[in-house]
Design a protein around this motif. Structure first.
Motif, PDB file in Angstrom:
ATOM      1  N   ALA A 144       0.368  -1.394   0.198  1.00  0.00           N
ATOM      2  CA  ALA A 144       0.216   0.024  -0.309  1.00  0.00           C
ATOM      3  C   ALA A 144       0.908   0.709   0.089  1.00  0.00           C
ATOM      4  O   ALA A 144       1.754   0.872   0.299  1.00  0.00           O
ATOM      5  CB  ALA A 144      -0.830  -0.519   1.389  1.00  0.00           C
ATOM      6  N   LEU A 145       0.205   1.823  -0.942  1.00  0.00           N
ATOM      7  CA  LEU A 145       1.125   3.850  -0.388  1.00  0.00           C
ATOM      8  C   LEU A 145       0.012   4.385  -0.224  1.00  0.00           C
ATOM      9  O   LEU A 145      -1.042   4.744   0.056  1.00  0.00           O
ATOM     10  CB  LEU A 145       1.382   4.648  -1.849  1.00  0.00           C
ATOM     11  N   VAL A 146       0.741   4.378   1.455  1.00  0.00           N
ATOM     12  CA  VAL A 146       0.301   5.571   2.635  1.00  0.00           C
ATOM     13  C   VAL A 146       0.883   7.032   2.525  1.00  0.00           C
ATOM     14  O   VAL A 146       2.450   6.936   2.736  1.00  0.00           O
ATOM     15  CB  VAL A 146       0.606   5.200   3.818  1.00  0.00           C
ATOM     16  N   ASN A 147       0.148   7.937   2.210  1.00  0.00           N
ATOM     17  CA  ASN A 147       0.415   9.583   2.692  1.00  0.00           C
ATOM     18  C   ASN A 147      -0.352  10.401   3.043  1.00  0.00           C
ATOM     19  O   ASN A 147      -1.230  10.504   3.836  1.00  0.00           O
ATOM     20  CB  ASN A 147       0.201  10.242   1.311  1.00  0.00           C
ATOM     21  N   PHE A 175      -8.052   3.957  -4.747  1.00  0.00           N
ATOM     22  CA  PHE A 175      -6.782   4.508  -3.970  1.00  0.00           C
ATOM     23  C   PHE A 175      -7.844   6.178  -3.453  1.00  0.00           C
ATOM     24  O   PHE A 175      -9.400   6.317  -4.133  1.00  0.00           O
ATOM     25  CB  PHE A 175      -6.788   5.381  -5.570  1.00  0.00           C
ATOM     26  N   LYS A 215      -3.933  10.037   2.207  1.00  0.00           N
ATOM     27  CA  LYS A 215      -4.078   9.563   0.727  1.00  0.00           C
ATOM     28  C   LYS A 215      -3.636   7.888   0.684  1.00  0.00           C
ATOM     29  O   LYS A 215      -2.763   7.982   1.793  1.00  0.00           O
ATOM     30  CB  LYS A 215      -2.795  10.080  -0.832  1.00  0.00           C
ATOM     31  N   LEU A 216      -4.392   7.130   0.182  1.00  0.00           N
ATOM     32  CA  LEU A 216      -3.831   5.768   0.464  1.00  0.00           C
ATOM     33  C   LEU A 216      -4.696   5.171  -0.711  1.00  0.00           C
ATOM     34  O   LEU A 216      -5.543   5.152  -1.395  1.00  0.00           O
ATOM     35  CB  LEU A 216      -5.240   5.006   1.652  1.00  0.00           C
ATOM     36  N   LEU A 217      -3.517   4.027  -1.310  1.00  0.00           N
ATOM     37  CA  LEU A 217      -3.413   3.524  -2.679  1.00  0.00           C
ATOM     38  C   LEU A 217      -3.192   2.445  -2.249  1.00  0.00           C
ATOM     39  O   LEU A 217      -1.996   2.036  -1.502  1.00  0.00           O
ATOM     40  CB  LEU A 217      -2.216   3.698  -3.851  1.00  0.00           C
ATOM     41  N   ILE A 218      -4.140   1.620  -2.054  1.00  0.00           N
ATOM     42  CA  ILE A 218      -3.892  -0.318  -1.740  1.00  0.00           C
ATOM     43  C   ILE A 218      -3.736  -1.133  -2.656  1.00  0.00           C
ATOM     44  O   ILE A 218      -4.202  -0.626  -3.919  1.00  0.00           O
ATOM     45  CB  ILE A 218      -4.872  -1.055  -1.034  1.00  0.00           C
ATOM     46  N   ASN A 250      -7.300  -2.027  -7.441  1.00  0.00           N
ATOM     47  CA  ASN A 250      -6.198  -0.932  -6.475  1.00  0.00           C
ATOM     48  C   ASN A 250      -6.935   0.247  -6.142  1.00  0.00           C
ATOM     49  O   ASN A 250      -6.439   1.759  -6.179  1.00  0.00           O
ATOM     50  CB  ASN A 250      -4.625  -0.698  -7.498  1.00  0.00           C
TER      51      ASN A 250
END
Lengths: 106, 252
Positions: free
Chosen positions: A4-7, A72, A21-24, A70
């Motif tokens: 996951a990309l977590v911002n 977002f 922001k969360l991109l799983i 995915n």
């Protein structure tokens, strides 16, 4: 393990509206898709996403099979104290994944 | 004097027009999709890069070596590499794309099985390598052996194929900028592969994209890993020489 990309901003001024922001990484398999032999690919989706600010739930989202792979998510939050911001998401098997960051509000 | 002035004016007028009429597929996309590509927090291709970063450090095969064991930090050692591919491999006596190179490394140096085409791990590694060339100009491999691959690619690009009897060039040269149904036809510059394609909802290679066009013209796609794909990629990358790399790109 799910990628996951977590911002989450590391710092904010008191009362500032911050963007999270969360991109799983997830296939979000609908359960409606047939294989070449006609049998259905079993459903495998993320069922819910939760955001906790210092343990207090500030956002709760139910996801459904119509949401793309995915997923977002972007949402906003008023930062009023230094605390932990945690993102939790539950997959089809009931497993909860968690990513947490500390935010300093000053 | 007047004549010189006219010539100078002509240069001024034709200069910018001739500068570069090539357009990346990026330019044909809507602003939302463009934002998705340019924001690393929103680009799903970055998930593949993240996975690639992990795989880069993982050992594989009998040699118990990782990519990192030989190549070190990918951000340094892989800078600009993808912009030169496909490249000629003297030992294999063949042009190889980045995925092919990863698999050659696996078999030659790691003692591991090659990964199948379109395998998520392979795409992740190729995405990581491709990212290290993002923003750098495409610089085709100068090896003289590449010219025969490029001319074979050019021949395939111009050859009519399938029940619709269409060549790649008839859409992507003659009608680039037009539409096929509602979809814009790009100029076929493969600068962003592997791409995250919204239609696929996952990463895919140029080979997968080419197969989409091949079945689109009702022809029987060549099998994955076929030399023909590498030849076309070599030709297309030559045409895209100097254009900036975009990996991992997002496409509709």
């Amino acid at each position: 393990m799910t990628d996951a990309l977590v911002n989450i901003p590391e710092t904010a001024t008191p009362g500032e509206i911050i963007e999270i922001k969360l991109l799983i990484s997830h296939p979000m398999e609908t359960g409606f898709r047939p294989r070449s032999d006609g049998s259905l690919v079993p459903r495998d989706i993320i069922t819910s996403v939760r955001c906790l600010y210092g343990g207090e739930t500030v956002l709760e989202v139910d996801l459904n099979p119509a949401i793309s792979a995915n997923p977002f998510l972007v949402f906003h939050l008023r930062a009023d104290r230094s605390d932990e911001i945690a993102l939790e998401w539950t997959d089809w098997g009931g497993v909860v994944h968690r990513e947490a960051r500390q935010i300093t509000v000053a | 004097m007047k004549r010189g002035g006219v010539a100078a004016l002509a240069v001024l007028l034709t200069g910018p027009a001739q500068a570069d009429e090539r357009r990346s597929g990026f330019d044909y996309m809507g602003p939302e999709t463009q934002l998705m590509q340019t924001d690393d927090m929103a680009n799903p291709g970055m998930l593949a890069v993240q996975a690639g970063m992990r795989l880069w450090q993982e050992t594989a095969g009998d040699a118990e070596r990782s990519c990192e064991s030989c190549h070190g930090d990918a951000e340094k050692s892989m800078r600009g590499v993808a912009a030169r591919y496909p490249a000629y491999d003297a030992t294999a006596q063949s042009a190889v794309d980045v995925a092919g190179r990863v698999n050659l490394c696996r078999t030659r140096h790691q003692g591991a099985e090659p990964l199948p085409q379109e395998d998520a791990d392979l795409l992740a590694l190729v995405s990581l390598i491709g990212l290290q060339s993002r923003g750098l100009p495409v610089m085709p491999d100068p090896d003289p052996q590449m010219s025969q691959w490029r001319s074979r690619g050019a021949d395939l690009f111009d050859r009519r194929m399938g029940q619709l009897n269409l060549s790649c060039a008839q859409c992507h040269d003659d009608n680039a900028g037009g539409h096929l149904g509602s979809a814009p036809i790009p100029q076929a510059h493969p600068t962003g592969y592997p791409i995250y394609r919204l239609e696929w909802q996952e990463m895919g290679s140029l080979q997968r994209r080419l197969r989409g066009c091949l079945s689109g013209v009702r022809s029987d796609p060549w099998p994955y890993g076929s030399d023909a794909y590498v030849a076309i990629e070599a030709y297309l990358m030559q045409r895209a020489a100097g254009m900036p790399m975009e990996t991992p790109a997002v496409r509709p």
